[in-house]
Design a protein around this motif. Structure first.
Motif, PDB file in Angstrom:
ATOM      1  N   LYS A  12     -25.857  53.009   3.033  1.00 47.13           N
ATOM      2  CA  LYS A  12     -24.829  53.619   3.873  1.00 47.13           C
ATOM      3  C   LYS A  12     -24.347  54.893   3.209  1.00 47.13           C
ATOM      4  CE  LYS A  12     -21.763  54.040   7.136  1.00 47.13           C
ATOM      5  NZ  LYS A  12     -22.107  54.140   8.562  1.00 47.13           N
ATOM      6  N   TYR A  14     -21.813  58.100   3.329  1.00 44.99           N
ATOM      7  CA  TYR A  14     -20.612  58.692   3.914  1.00 44.99           C
ATOM      8  C   TYR A  14     -20.590  60.156   3.543  1.00 44.99           C
ATOM      9  CZ  TYR A  14     -18.487  54.186   5.046  1.00 44.99           C
ATOM     10  OH  TYR A  14     -18.196  52.966   5.576  1.00 44.99           O
ATOM     11  N   PHE A  19     -14.503  66.799   6.887  1.00 42.85           N
ATOM     12  CA  PHE A  19     -15.320  67.180   8.034  1.00 42.85           C
ATOM     13  C   PHE A  19     -14.802  66.609   9.342  1.00 42.85           C
ATOM     14  CE2 PHE A  19     -16.532  62.962   7.400  1.00 42.85           C
ATOM     15  CZ  PHE A  19     -17.065  62.529   8.577  1.00 42.85           C
ATOM     16  N   GLY A  20     -14.107  65.461   9.269  1.00 43.19           N
ATOM     17  CA  GLY A  20     -13.697  64.771  10.484  1.00 43.19           C
ATOM     18  C   GLY A  20     -12.618  65.485  11.267  1.00 43.19           C
ATOM     19  N   THR A  94     -19.812  49.262  12.091  1.00 46.71           N
ATOM     20  CA  THR A  94     -20.497  50.525  11.880  1.00 46.71           C
ATOM     21  C   THR A  94     -21.974  50.222  11.638  1.00 46.71           C
ATOM     22  OG1 THR A  94     -20.524  52.553  10.585  1.00 46.71           O
ATOM     23  CG2 THR A  94     -19.991  50.551   9.401  1.00 46.71           C
ATOM     24  N   THR A  95     -22.774  51.256  11.575  1.00 47.20           N
ATOM     25  CA  THR A  95     -24.212  51.053  11.422  1.00 47.20           C
ATOM     26  C   THR A  95     -24.668  51.527  10.049  1.00 47.20           C
ATOM     27  OG1 THR A  95     -24.560  53.205  12.420  1.00 47.20           O
ATOM     28  CG2 THR A  95     -24.748  51.302  13.867  1.00 47.20           C
ATOM     29  N   PRO A  96     -25.741  50.962   9.518  1.00 52.67           N
ATOM     30  CA  PRO A  96     -26.263  51.470   8.245  1.00 52.67           C
ATOM     31  C   PRO A  96     -26.950  52.816   8.460  1.00 52.67           C
ATOM     32  CG  PRO A  96     -27.671  49.719   9.084  1.00 52.67           C
ATOM     33  CD  PRO A  96     -26.531  49.838  10.041  1.00 52.67           C
ATOM     34  N   THR A  97     -26.974  53.638   7.422  1.00 55.83           N
ATOM     35  CA  THR A  97     -27.669  54.921   7.537  1.00 55.83           C
ATOM     36  C   THR A  97     -29.183  54.696   7.493  1.00 55.83           C
ATOM     37  OG1 THR A  97     -25.844  55.800   6.258  1.00 55.83           O
ATOM     38  CG2 THR A  97     -27.692  57.271   6.643  1.00 55.83           C
ATOM     39  N   ARG A  98     -29.576  53.762   6.644  1.00 53.24           N
ATOM     40  CA  ARG A  98     -30.989  53.379   6.564  1.00 53.24           C
ATOM     41  C   ARG A  98     -31.063  51.863   6.461  1.00 53.24           C
ATOM     42  NH1 ARG A  98     -31.306  58.064   3.800  1.00 53.24           N
ATOM     43  NH2 ARG A  98     -30.765  57.171   1.780  1.00 53.24           N
TER      44      ARG A  98
END
Ligand SMILES: Nc1ncnc2c1ncn2[C@@H]1O[C@H](COP(=O)(O)OP(=O)(O)OP(=O)(O)O)[C@@H](O)[C@H]1O
Ligand SMILES: [Mg+2]
Lengths: 262, 287
Positions: A12, A14, A19-20, A94-98
């Motif tokens: 994951k 971040y 940026f948000g 939330t989702t994993p990045t990979r």
């Protein structure tokens, strides 16, 4: 026992920094400047430091493990090691990045204080709301209602809006709901922190019986080694987003305590 | 090797990856969560009037107040013609339809902003929240519509020249049309507000302008026929005129522009769902 959770090379990422906080005005300005071939007025705004502030950060780095039905897994690690992050992914927030996570069964999760309760609703209404959020039918909740109230020991406050509860009462009710409603997998993140000693003991005993008697799977994060040792059949040690050890509870906890002592 | 085989044997309920499908909606799951939907509808509905001193009366006060203000400002002071329809009835028809759109649009547009406490703590199909908002506003419309019917009967009995006609049967379709349009635009806004925080204020302001671009406080008939197409560019303009035509017998109905508006609402709901389902997956990382 059959497999019920499979975490497969999960990472994951971040993005740190601000940026948000994009605003429509800024993007419009930048776009307008680009259109006229001018320099982006917002690029200068942050100065040279801005690009560096938005650096990427791996909260989880290639984590893989499996959980079998009826397992009680403790996840331990120092602050910021990624424990809550993995629980959020398991809970589908939330989702994993990979990588990927596969789950079999209904998941009930209790993530830190302030579970999905609605502050303006009463304890009773929240029990129903929370139950429906777990995908339960109304009658299923009604069946368990008395048990939930009895376990949480907040009888007298059940018709008071939960915003007037103490943080301990809040977590008591939340835990009681999660523990009594039907779900195959229970995910708990540091729920013991605000309960008093009596309630902590009661929770651990309840979780143990959920696992042993009802065969429910529990994934449990706590900073109190004693409870992890008491409750869990297996443990996972995270360090800076990486899984450094996995297996029987005691050896993993020994390693963790060694890490804590530095 | 054996481990991989074992993993594949399990009938997984959920697979969580970074992959984003274009339109990721699990209808079966939505149906399973119907009790939550009812609960949210009830909660929002009750919360609406509990927050106001007037209680349930609030549902009537709001359109009445709008109607009154419009009657005084646009009817009595600005003296804008109302197609020969009694002023009150004319404005009430407009405001009832417009409120249905604007409330649904605003509520749905705020989804991520208002529900982020819940969204960051528990999983449930996120679409339940905007769907609950739409249902809630349909009910509100129903109540306000009854009020409008009451006034309509009063004026009919009093002998006003009003011509409610069979096109009334078209009302459910008009409602679905406006509902989809409001939900579609609302979903788009909700997804964009997770990226742009200042958009919310812009939307509030834009909504007010939008009302004046819609024949709510004036009839389409006061627009020069050669310029009418400009008015019809606004997908809500044909809707309001059609609504008035059904119940009051006055209003310009342009089948072509009405159909375009229907098609637009279908495209917008599709785009809204795509953007919303893309955003919901990991928006809590960015709050
Ligand atoms: N939305 C986010 N944006 C950026 N960084 C984040 C975000 N959420 C978490 N992090 C970072 O990811 C890391 C892991 O956080 P996590 O909450 O998983 O730690 P933890 O192991 O639960 O710690 P603790 O014991 O303090 O609860 C932290 O460094 C945190 O700052
Ligand atoms: Mg944590």
């Amino acid at each position: 026992m059959a497999l019920c959770v499979s975490v497969d090379h999960v990472s994951k990422q971040y993005i740190l920094g601000n940026f948000g906080y994009g605003t429509f005005r800024h993007d419009l300005q930048s776009w307008w400047a680009k259109l006229r071939g001018k320099e982006d007025p917002n690029a200068k705004l942050g100065g040279p430091g801005l690009g560096e502030a938005n650096e990427e950060f791996m909260a989880l780095n290639d984590v893989s493990f499996e959980v079998h039905e009826g397992d009680r897994v403790g996840i331990v690690g120092r602050n910021g090691s990624g424990k809550s992050t993995i629980l959020k992914i398991l809970s589908r927030l939330t989702t994993p990045t990979r990588g990927s996570v596969k789950i079999k069964g209904r998941v009930a999760s209790l993530l830190e204080v302030g579970t999905g309760f609605h502050p303006d609703l009463t304890g009773r209404e929240n029990v129903y709301l929370n139950g429906s959020i777990l995908g339960m039918r109304r009658w299923e909740i009604r069946e368990k209602f008395e048990e939930i109230v009895a376990f949480s020991e907040i009888n007298q406050f059940i018709d008071t809006p939960v915003k007037r509860y103490s943080s301990g009462m809040y977590i008591r009710l939340a835990f009681a709901v999660a523990a009594h409603l039907k779900s195959e997998i229970l995910i708990l993140d540091e729920i013991l922190a605000v309960g008093d000693m009596g309630f902590q003991q009661k929770c651990v005993a309840k979780m143990k019986s959920l696992g042993q008697d009802e065969g429910r799977t529990i994934i449990f994060v706590s900073h109190i080694p004693g409870y992890v040792k008491e409750l869990c059949t297996r443990a996972i040690l995270l360090r800076k987003g990486q899984m450094v050890m996995e297996g029987e509870t005691l050896p993993v906890m020994d390693e963790y305590e060694r890490e804590l002592r530095g | 090797m054996s481990e991989i085989e074992r993993t594949d044997e399990v009938a997984w309920d959920h697979v969580i990856t970074s992959k984003k499908r274009v339109l990721d909606i699990n209808v079966k799951e939505l149906v399973k969560y119907r009790d939550l939907l009812f609960l949210l509808v009830r909660r929002d509905f009750v919360a609406q009037y509990k927050q106001s001193v007037l209680g349930p009366l609030w549902f009537f006060i709001q359109p009445l107040l709008n109607t009154l203000v419009f009657t005084v400002i646009f009817g009595n002071i600005a003296k804008i013609p109302t197609d020969g329809i009694p002023n009150m009835l004319f404005y009430m028809a407009g405001t009832v339809v417009w409120s249905f759109f604007s409330l649904t649009f605003t509520n749905v547009g705020m989804t991520f902003a208002t529900a982020n406490g819940l969204f960051s703590k528990v999983y449930f199909p996120r679409l339940i929240v905007p769907i609950a908002n739409v249902i809630n506003n349909v009910i509100t419309f129903g109540i306000q519509f009854l009020l409008f019917l009451g006034f309509l009967f009063y004026f009919l009995l009093a002998g006003s020249a009003l011509h409610p006609n069979l096109w009334i049967l078209f009302l459910p379709i008009l409602l679905i049309h406006v509902g989809l349009f409001a939900m579609g635009t609302g979903l788009i806004v909700s997804a964009l507000t997770t990226k742009y925080r200042d958009l919310r204020f812009l939307v509030g302001f834009g909504l007010q302008l939008w009302m004046y671009a819609t024949p709510v406080v004036y009839p389409a008939s006061i627009v020069k026929p050669s310029l009418l197409w400009v008015l019809w560019m606004n997908p809500l303009a044909p809707v309001v005129e059609f609504f008035r035509f059904m119940f009051l017998g006055k209003g310009i109905v342009n089948p072509l522009f009405y159909s375009i508006s229907v098609v637009e609402s279908l495209l917008l709901i599709l785009l809204g769902l795509v953007l919303f389902t893309r955003t919901e997956k990991d928006f809590i990382d960015r709050i």
